[in-house]
Design a protein around this motif. Structure first.
Motif, mmCIF file in Angstrom:
data_model
loop_
_atom_site.group_PDB
_atom_site.id
_atom_site.type_symbol
_atom_site.label_atom_id
_atom_site.label_comp_id
_atom_site.label_asym_id
_atom_site.label_seq_id
_atom_site.Cartn_x
_atom_site.Cartn_y
_atom_site.Cartn_z
ATOM 1 N N ASN A 1 63.048 75.931 70.544
ATOM 2 C CA ASN A 1 62.185 76.845 71.307
ATOM 3 C C ASN A 1 61.731 76.213 72.616
ATOM 4 O OD1 ASN A 1 62.378 78.849 69.379
ATOM 5 N ND2 ASN A 1 60.527 78.221 68.304
ATOM 6 N N ILE A 2 61.359 74.925 72.572
ATOM 7 C CA ILE A 2 60.901 74.242 73.786
ATOM 8 C C ILE A 2 62.041 74.137 74.796
ATOM 9 C CG2 ILE A 2 60.147 72.000 74.677
ATOM 10 C CD1 ILE A 2 58.416 71.727 72.163
ATOM 11 N N LEU A 3 63.242 73.829 74.322
ATOM 12 C CA LEU A 3 64.393 73.725 75.223
ATOM 13 C C LEU A 3 64.750 75.083 75.811
ATOM 14 C CD1 LEU A 3 66.675 71.275 73.192
ATOM 15 C CD2 LEU A 3 65.265 70.746 75.185
ATOM 16 N N LYS A 4 64.642 76.118 74.999
ATOM 17 C CA LYS A 4 64.977 77.465 75.469
ATOM 18 C C LYS A 4 64.019 77.929 76.556
ATOM 19 C CE LYS A 4 63.951 80.939 72.873
ATOM 20 N NZ LYS A 4 63.899 81.885 71.729
ATOM 21 N N ASP A 5 62.761 77.478 76.488
ATOM 22 C CA ASP A 5 61.738 77.942 77.423
ATOM 23 C C ASP A 5 61.623 77.073 78.681
ATOM 24 O OD1 ASP A 5 61.145 79.978 75.684
ATOM 25 O OD2 ASP A 5 59.511 78.910 74.694
ATOM 26 N N LEU A 6 62.493 76.083 78.826
ATOM 27 C CA LEU A 6 62.420 75.217 80.004
ATOM 28 C C LEU A 6 62.623 76.025 81.286
ATOM 29 C CD1 LEU A 6 64.337 71.932 79.071
ATOM 30 C CD2 LEU A 6 61.902 72.200 79.525
ATOM 31 N N LYS A 7 61.728 75.817 82.235
ATOM 32 C CA LYS A 7 61.822 76.519 83.521
ATOM 33 C C LYS A 7 62.474 75.654 84.598
ATOM 34 C CE LYS A 7 59.582 80.235 82.161
ATOM 35 N NZ LYS A 7 59.568 79.958 80.718
ATOM 36 N N ASN B 1 73.162 70.932 75.628
ATOM 37 C CA ASN B 1 73.802 72.197 75.291
ATOM 38 C C ASN B 1 72.792 73.264 74.908
ATOM 39 O OD1 ASN B 1 76.947 71.968 75.213
ATOM 40 N ND2 ASN B 1 76.196 70.026 74.432
ATOM 41 N N ARG B 2 71.785 72.874 74.127
ATOM 42 C CA ARG B 2 70.767 73.840 73.703
ATOM 43 C C ARG B 2 69.939 74.362 74.872
ATOM 44 N NH1 ARG B 2 71.113 76.375 68.731
ATOM 45 N NH2 ARG B 2 71.998 74.897 67.231
ATOM 46 N N SER B 3 69.763 73.536 75.895
ATOM 47 C CA SER B 3 68.961 73.930 77.059
ATOM 48 C C SER B 3 69.806 74.579 78.143
ATOM 49 C CB SER B 3 68.257 72.706 77.633
ATOM 50 O OG SER B 3 69.199 71.786 78.147
ATOM 51 N N LYS B 4 71.083 74.836 77.834
ATOM 52 C CA LYS B 4 72.024 75.371 78.829
ATOM 53 C C LYS B 4 72.088 74.458 80.046
ATOM 54 C CE LYS B 4 71.528 80.148 77.284
ATOM 55 N NZ LYS B 4 71.198 81.545 77.624
ATOM 56 N N HIS B 5 72.142 73.163 79.726
ATOM 57 C CA HIS B 5 72.322 72.093 80.711
ATOM 58 C C HIS B 5 71.150 71.963 81.680
ATOM 59 C CE1 HIS B 5 76.337 71.294 79.226
ATOM 60 N NE2 HIS B 5 76.537 72.609 79.219
ATOM 61 N N LYS B 6 69.950 72.399 81.225
ATOM 62 C CA LYS B 6 68.745 72.054 81.989
ATOM 63 C C LYS B 6 68.331 70.612 81.720
ATOM 64 C CE LYS B 6 66.313 76.325 83.133
ATOM 65 N NZ LYS B 6 67.215 77.384 82.683
ATOM 66 N N VAL B 7 68.776 70.065 80.579
ATOM 67 C CA VAL B 7 68.579 68.641 80.298
ATOM 68 C C VAL B 7 69.862 67.911 80.691
ATOM 69 C CG1 VAL B 7 68.196 66.894 78.523
ATOM 70 C CG2 VAL B 7 66.950 69.064 78.419
ATOM 71 N N VAL B 8 69.745 67.032 81.674
ATOM 72 C CA VAL B 8 70.895 66.228 82.110
ATOM 73 C C VAL B 8 70.528 64.757 81.911
ATOM 74 C CG1 VAL B 8 71.734 67.917 83.768
ATOM 75 C CG2 VAL B 8 70.051 66.239 84.500
ATOM 76 N N TYR B 9 71.544 63.948 81.619
ATOM 77 C CA TYR B 9 71.241 62.552 81.299
ATOM 78 C C TYR B 9 72.330 61.624 81.828
ATOM 79 C CZ TYR B 9 74.668 63.152 77.549
ATOM 80 O OH TYR B 9 75.814 63.404 76.849
ATOM 81 N N LEU C 1 55.967 67.142 79.953
ATOM 82 C CA LEU C 1 56.402 67.454 81.319
ATOM 83 C C LEU C 1 56.291 68.944 81.637
ATOM 84 C CD1 LEU C 1 59.614 65.224 81.529
ATOM 85 C CD2 LEU C 1 57.462 64.830 82.745
ATOM 86 N N SER C 2 56.547 69.775 80.637
ATOM 87 C CA SER C 2 56.676 71.210 80.901
ATOM 88 C C SER C 2 55.403 72.013 80.643
ATOM 89 C CB SER C 2 57.810 71.795 80.044
ATOM 90 O OG SER C 2 57.549 71.591 78.671
ATOM 91 N N VAL C 3 54.423 71.399 79.961
ATOM 92 C CA VAL C 3 53.216 72.161 79.644
ATOM 93 C C VAL C 3 52.471 72.543 80.924
ATOM 94 C CG1 VAL C 3 51.736 70.133 79.344
ATOM 95 C CG2 VAL C 3 51.178 72.268 78.163
ATOM 96 N N VAL C 4 52.067 73.788 81.012
ATOM 97 C CA VAL C 4 51.362 74.280 82.202
ATOM 98 C C VAL C 4 49.882 74.470 81.888
ATOM 99 C CG1 VAL C 4 51.220 76.126 83.888
ATOM 100 C CG2 VAL C 4 53.455 75.400 83.039
ATOM 101 N N GLU C 5 49.596 75.248 80.877
ATOM 102 C CA GLU C 5 48.209 75.494 80.485
ATOM 103 C C GLU C 5 47.941 74.836 79.135
ATOM 104 O OE1 GLU C 5 47.253 79.604 80.516
ATOM 105 O OE2 GLU C 5 47.814 79.896 82.608
#
Length: 499
Positions: A48-54, A87-95, A167-171
């Motif tokens: 869920n966290i990976l899917k919601d990455l902006k 893969n789960r983040s649709k390549h928003k996570v790169v390493y 890193l991703s938490v906003v509120e």
């Protein structure tokens, strides 16, 4: 000629299949997980966290290549899990992996926050120590999180997912620390505050008779109050819990005057309110044969270290999300608790004394020369902290500890550093109460070494003979296959129409 064409066609087909598999593997990652507790399967909260990455997350792993085999396996496991994250983040996570082999790269890793570690290396029948790097840096925009060390068997998914969430938490959800009854302020619990403030806005709360505003807080903390609660305040706390608010209470039922060493019972009204929930905290001192030590004066200028049985050293924990991974906690002047069967809540003990403990009603006199015997510890596994979980409805959860000061640093010059697991328990409890994503469940999700002594006799026997016989059976089976194959070829050649 025909056979040659068939061979070439088969080779080309195999090459084509392998190439296709490699092309597909770039976009799809599949891993079969046969472990009992699914150690290599990403949890729902991570997905869920990976899917919601902006925004993209860049993971730079500084991992030395010249390390023992166990650490190389940790590197492989970390790379596998990063591949799945990508893969789960649709390549928003790169390493990327970097071997800090030269001075410039080593300096860059240290400036980023990764300190070198000392490991033992075996070389030519000698053991030598070597400095290596085993950490990772995660970046999202201008924000950065550090995983200082990647250890074999560690909860890699928790470390990665927690860092990405930071890193991703906003509120951030709001957590309240109740004030006004002589409780410690945020500076007085600075170690726990540092752990909680990563994911939550922690702020002081002063109750008022004129208005109700507690429903803005995910969890309300009540830590070591000294003064009595007005009835109107207790009514607000009761309303807060009934409307779904979560409550963390660490309270003293006994205390000591530091000037006179006189002990006394503490009554704030909170203990009476807890009784309405089925929980009774006695105004007694728990003593434990397994305890901490103090330095006592035994004469003019003479001191000695003695066991202090009013300071239980606890390592008996329930199998619960809050306590998993804890090793040892110290409780100064803790009291015992008991629960009366209640139709609305379940009582879940979290921390227990050792098998040799007892209780002494307040007030007590501390006789440092007392000769303690087995008779002083007639009880066992007394609960010192518990969760109160509603059976149904929208009421909030509670965690109650029968010691107010176990995670308090103090104020001014009286501040002291608290034992790490004391702080960890408090932060874990707040996470369990406040974080409805389930992230805390990952904290102990690591690779578990299963000892043969923990297995049944039948399982041990099966594994022993399976490991011994399997290679032999495979070799014999392959030999029989080759023998039959060669015999069939010979028979075929003996046929009259063989060409």
């Amino acid at each position: 000629m025909k056979n040659r064409k068939q061979i070439i066609s088969s080779i080309l087909l195999i090459i084509g299949v392998v190439a296709l598999i490699n092309i597909l593997s770039i976009n799809y990652f599949v891993r079969l997980d046969f472990t009992a507790d699914k150690q290599y399967t990403l949890s729902k909260v991570t997905k869920n966290i990976l899917k919601d990455l902006k925004e993209p997350v860049t993971v730079t792993v500084y991992f030395s290549n010249d390390v023992p085999a166990l650490l190389l396996q940790a590197k492989k496991d970390f790379k596998d899990i990063l591949t799945e994250y990508a893969n789960r983040s649709k390549h928003k996570v790169v390493y990327e992996f970097i071997d800090p082999a030269d001075d410039e790269t080593k300096q860059k890793a240290q400036q980023a926050g990764i300190a070198p570690r000392v490991v033992n290396m075996r070389e030519k029948d000698q053991v030598k120590q070597q400095m290596v790097f085993l950490g990772a840096i995660l970046q999202m925009g201008d924000r950065k999180e550090v995983i200082p060390v990647i250890q074999p068997g560690a909860a890699m998914e928790y470390d990665l997912t927690m860092a990405i969430k930071k890193l991703s938490v906003v509120e951030k959800p709001s957590i309240g620390l109740l004030q006004g009854q002589k409780e410690p302020d945020l500076a007085g619990i600075h170690q726990a505050y540092a752990g909680m403030s990563v994911l939550y806005n922690v702020e002081p709360v002063y109750l008022k008779d004129t208005s109700y505003f507690l429903n803005k807080y995910k969890t309300l903390m009540i830590v070591a109050p000294k003064d009595s609660f007005p009835a109107s305040y207790l009514a607000q706390i009761d309303r807060y819990v009934k409307e779904g608010g979560n409550l963390y209470i660490a309270m003293d039922r006994v205390d000591i005057d530091p000037e006179t060493n006189a002990t006394f019972a503490v009554n704030t009204g909170l203990e009476r309110w807890l009784k309405t929930k089925g929980l009774t905290i006695a105004d007694d001192f728990v003593v434990d044969q397994q305890c901490g030590q103090i330095t006592a004066q035994v004469g003019p200028g003479a001191y000695r270290i003695i066991p202090f049985h009013y300071l239980p050293n606890v390592n008996n924990f329930a199998n619960h999300t809050i306590t998993n991974g804890l090793e040892s906690m110290l409780f100064p002047f803790v009291s015992s608790m008991s629960f009366t069967a209640n139709s609305s809540r379940n009582f879940v003990p979290l921390i227990f004394t050792s098998e040799k403990a007892g209780t002494l009603p307040a007030p007590v006199y501390f006789d440092l020369n007392k000769e303690w015997t087995e008779a002083d510890f007639p009880q066992k596994s007394l609960p010192l902290a518990a969760a109160l979980v509603p059976k149904s409805g929208k009421e909030g959860k509670m965690v109650v500890v029968a010691d107010g000061g176990f995670a308090v640093n103090g104020d001014g010059q009286q501040q002291q550093e608290i034992q790490p697991d004391n702080v960890n328990f408090m932060v874990n409890a707040i996470d369990w109460l406040s974080d409805d994503t389930g992230l805390i469940e990952l904290r102990t999700k690591g690779v578990t070494t299963r000892m043969l002594d923990d297995l049944s006799d039948g399982t041990r026997t099966f594994l022993k003979y399976f490991n011994f016989l399997l290679p032999i059976v495979l070799i014999i089976g392959y030999g029989i296959y080759r023998m039959n194959r060669n015999r069939n070829i010979r028979l075929k050649r003996m046929e009259g129409n063989y060409v």
